[in-house]
Design an enzyme around this catalytic site. Sequence first.
Site, short mmCIF file in Angstrom:
data_model
loop_
_atom_site.label_atom_id
_atom_site.label_comp_id
_atom_site.label_asym_id
_atom_site.label_seq_id
_atom_site.Cartn_x
_atom_site.Cartn_y
_atom_site.Cartn_z
N GLU A 1 38.87 -6.74 -4.90
CA GLU A 1 38.32 -7.83 -5.69
C GLU A 1 38.31 -7.42 -7.16
O GLU A 1 38.03 -6.26 -7.48
CB GLU A 1 36.90 -8.14 -5.21
CG GLU A 1 36.28 -9.35 -5.88
CD GLU A 1 34.86 -9.63 -5.40
OE1 GLU A 1 34.45 -10.80 -5.44
OE2 GLU A 1 34.17 -8.68 -4.98
N LYS B 1 36.78 -17.59 -2.65
CA LYS B 1 35.53 -17.02 -2.14
C LYS B 1 34.45 -18.10 -2.03
O LYS B 1 34.16 -18.81 -2.99
CB LYS B 1 35.08 -15.91 -3.08
CG LYS B 1 33.86 -15.13 -2.63
CD LYS B 1 33.56 -14.02 -3.63
CE LYS B 1 32.38 -13.16 -3.21
NZ LYS B 1 32.11 -12.10 -4.22
N CYS C 1 34.50 -9.76 -0.18
CA CYS C 1 33.27 -9.08 -0.55
C CYS C 1 32.00 -9.62 0.13
O CYS C 1 31.75 -9.33 1.28
CB CYS C 1 33.13 -9.09 -2.07
SG CYS C 1 32.01 -7.83 -2.74
#
Length: 289
Positions: A46, A119, A160
């Site tokens: 990321e 995300k 993440c």
Amino acid sequence: MSQNGTFQVAAIQMVSSTSVQANLDAAARLIDQAGAQGAQLVLLPEYFCFLGRRDPEKLALMEAPGSGPIQQFLADTARRHGIWLLGGTLPLQSEDANRIYNALLVFDPAGNQVARYDKIHLFGFRKGQESYDESISIRPGSNGPQVVDTPLGKVGLSVCYDLRFPELYRAMNDVSLIVVPSAFTYTTGSAHWEILLRARAIENQCYVLAAAQGGKHENGRRTWGHSMLIDPWGDVVACLPEGEGAVTAALDLGRIESVRQSLPALAHRVIPVGGATAAHLPVTTAHVE
């Protein structure tokens, strides 16, 4: 795919800076290293292209979908090495002029973009002087879960903070590999990173490949690192604790089948994906007086 059913994968670990060009140069060098070790699929972390001093700095770097130097770098690199390249995350334009999408793009060995995942879970954390709020500069995606077909099977995409939400991964049906490009903080990573990664591998009986930021950044942030590959039994196959590098290891499809045959937990599920209760499992509520 090799004749014995293995597929070489690599997780790139970086300590990204505020310079996009320096980060792209570092990524290129580490991808070269992974390619030299036989990697056929490479995952970047990321924010591989930029870790700024303030959240709004991402806005100045955002690219329109399908064009821009960061996307061109990913396409060219995938084509040059003939690999599947999963581009960590990069800032893409959103409908909100003040926020970007934190996007994971997948490029095939010909350099074509074949998948995109924005995300959906945005990190928020406050403890003492340490504070993060991704929603300041990032707009949550609405296209999860995303799964892409590759020669090693289906690959589930996540980023993440998604790691803390197992329902996302349960909705990825029959994947061989889950990828988790990340920039976990040192505080949360030291406590939960490996535990959560191993849990996702065990409960979904698949491999998990996690590429992390791993070190002290020029913006003062410290990230946990520990990029790794975990097998369907929950064993750590390979790991890089800190600093730049490439974690390259073999993914064995036979291992997935073996685990699922010996412990067919996925076939034993009685609560369907989405959390709805099975007809023969009525919801009961305990009343305490």
